[in-house]
Design an enzyme around this catalytic site. Structure first.
Site, PDB file in Angstrom:
ATOM      1  N   ASP A 110       0.856  -1.197   0.000  1.00  0.00           N
ATOM      2  CA  ASP A 110       0.000   0.000   0.000  1.00  0.00           C
ATOM      3  C   ASP A 110       0.894   1.250   0.000  1.00  0.00           C
ATOM      4  O   ASP A 110       1.820   1.349   0.811  1.00  0.00           O
ATOM      5  CB  ASP A 110      -0.906   0.002   1.242  1.00  0.00           C
ATOM      6  CG  ASP A 110      -1.900  -1.163   1.216  1.00  0.00           C
ATOM      7  OD1 ASP A 110      -2.082  -1.745   0.129  1.00  0.00           O
ATOM      8  OD2 ASP A 110      -2.466  -1.491   2.265  1.00  0.00           O
ATOM      9  N   ASP A 146       4.085  -0.480  -8.693  1.00  0.00           N
ATOM     10  CA  ASP A 146       3.727   0.399  -9.816  1.00  0.00           C
ATOM     11  C   ASP A 146       3.815   1.850  -9.361  1.00  0.00           C
ATOM     12  O   ASP A 146       3.796   2.743 -10.194  1.00  0.00           O
ATOM     13  CB  ASP A 146       2.273   0.131 -10.230  1.00  0.00           C
ATOM     14  CG  ASP A 146       1.324   0.426  -9.068  1.00  0.00           C
ATOM     15  OD1 ASP A 146       1.513  -0.173  -7.995  1.00  0.00           O
ATOM     16  OD2 ASP A 146       0.433   1.290  -9.212  1.00  0.00           O
ATOM     17  N   GLU A 183      -0.709 -10.864  -8.154  1.00  0.00           N
ATOM     18  CA  GLU A 183      -2.027 -10.565  -8.746  1.00  0.00           C
ATOM     19  C   GLU A 183      -2.056  -9.120  -9.262  1.00  0.00           C
ATOM     20  O   GLU A 183      -2.518  -8.850 -10.370  1.00  0.00           O
ATOM     21  CB  GLU A 183      -3.169 -10.711  -7.726  1.00  0.00           C
ATOM     22  CG  GLU A 183      -3.282 -12.047  -7.043  1.00  0.00           C
ATOM     23  CD  GLU A 183      -2.446 -12.076  -5.770  1.00  0.00           C
ATOM     24  OE1 GLU A 183      -1.541 -12.929  -5.731  1.00  0.00           O
ATOM     25  OE2 GLU A 183      -2.656 -11.284  -4.845  1.00  0.00           O
ATOM     26  N   TYR A 184      -1.567  -8.184  -8.464  1.00  0.00           N
ATOM     27  CA  TYR A 184      -1.564  -6.780  -8.875  1.00  0.00           C
ATOM     28  C   TYR A 184      -0.689  -6.579 -10.111  1.00  0.00           C
ATOM     29  O   TYR A 184      -1.051  -5.865 -11.031  1.00  0.00           O
ATOM     30  CB  TYR A 184      -1.050  -5.893  -7.728  1.00  0.00           C
ATOM     31  CG  TYR A 184      -2.150  -5.366  -6.847  1.00  0.00           C
ATOM     32  CD1 TYR A 184      -2.975  -6.236  -6.148  1.00  0.00           C
ATOM     33  CD2 TYR A 184      -2.373  -4.002  -6.700  1.00  0.00           C
ATOM     34  CE1 TYR A 184      -3.986  -5.765  -5.324  1.00  0.00           C
ATOM     35  CE2 TYR A 184      -3.385  -3.516  -5.880  1.00  0.00           C
ATOM     36  CZ  TYR A 184      -4.192  -4.409  -5.193  1.00  0.00           C
ATOM     37  OH  TYR A 184      -5.193  -3.936  -4.378  1.00  0.00           O
ATOM     38  N   GLU A 185       0.456  -7.226 -10.082  1.00  0.00           N
ATOM     39  CA  GLU A 185       1.402  -7.062 -11.184  1.00  0.00           C
ATOM     40  C   GLU A 185       0.783  -7.531 -12.507  1.00  0.00           C
ATOM     41  O   GLU A 185       0.910  -6.863 -13.538  1.00  0.00           O
ATOM     42  CB  GLU A 185       2.637  -7.910 -10.859  1.00  0.00           C
ATOM     43  CG  GLU A 185       3.826  -7.661 -11.742  1.00  0.00           C
ATOM     44  CD  GLU A 185       5.065  -8.352 -11.166  1.00  0.00           C
ATOM     45  OE1 GLU A 185       4.970  -9.052 -10.143  1.00  0.00           O
ATOM     46  OE2 GLU A 185       6.131  -8.177 -11.780  1.00  0.00           O
TER      47      GLU A 185
END
Ligand SMILES: C[S@@+](CC[C@H](N)C(=O)[O-])C[C@H]1O[C@@H](n2cnc3c(N)ncnc32)[C@H](O)[C@@H]1O
Length: 202
Positions: A110, A146, A183-185
């Site tokens: 986060d 990111d 998962e985010y990547e």
């Protein structure tokens, strides 16, 4: 990661308590141990366990519903070199033996963009001091994000804390490096977002 409330989470975690980490009974071997803080739904730690079968892995996730989803995936993949903790990272200093971890992974943590929340970032000095206690020998932190603000603040914080940035990329995919996706990547890469990556060592 905000997971929708999973009413089955409590019972599922209870039923699979053998996957929960306990310093007295888990990993009583001489293998090195990697720690991932904020495992989300677990894709990265599962791949890392499979890629490094002789490395112990501890996965930490604050959010119970997300934790339960990761646990379910882990139960279904039958991997044995992983244990999990559903706690905030600040508690690690009490739960993980000092001098036991060789590498820490911080994937898409986060960002806490507001200045007044800077201490909540997982690379702030608050957390670097927690990691200092549990690290064994060389201290290695691997970060992917990111978020440029978080990345820049991590570089400053790590450097101020005595870490050397050993490797860095502002576009991880362009390096051609072998890389297990989180998962985010995976979502960001589909959108063409460049991923920042660093390895810091102290
Ligand atoms: C943005 S998500 C990224 C999840 C996963 N690492 C990925 O890359 O797909 C950040 C995750 O870290 C967890 N998290 C945030 N702060 C944490 C803390 N202090 N201790 C443990 N987990 C935390 C959140 O609940 C969330 O699941």
């Amino acid at each position: 990661m905000r997971g929708r409330n999973k009413p089955w989470a409590d019972q599922f975690i209870l039923d699979h308590a053998d996957y929960l980490y306990h310093q007295e009974t888990s990993f009583l071997n001489n293998q090195e141990t990697y720690l991932e803080v904020g495992i989300g739904k677990g894709d990265f730690i599962i791949q890392s366990c499979q890629y490094y079968p002789h490395v112990n892995h501890i996965g930490v996730e604050l959010n119970k519903s997300v934790f339960a989803i990761a646990l379910k995936k882990i139960v279904n993949t039958n991997i044995e070199n992983v244990k999990l903790l559903q706690v905030p990272a600040a508690q690690l200093v009490e739960l993980i033996p000092h001098h036991s971890i060789s590498k820490i992974f911080l994937n898409f943590s986060d960002p806490w963009p507001k200045k007044r929340h800077a201490r909540r970032r997982l690379t702030s000095s608050v957390f670097l001091s927690v990691y200092d206690n549990i690290f064994k020998g060389d201290k290695v932190i691997v970060q992917k994000t990111d978020n440029t603000g978080l990345f820049e603040s991590s570089i400053v914080s790590l450097s101020n804390y005595g870490y050397i940035i050993e490797d860095i990329s502002l576009d991880l995919a362009s390096t051609g490096m072998e890389n297990s996706l989180t998962e985010y990547e995976a979502k960001f890469m589909k959108l063409g977002v460049k991923i920042n990556y660093l390895v810091a060592e102290k």
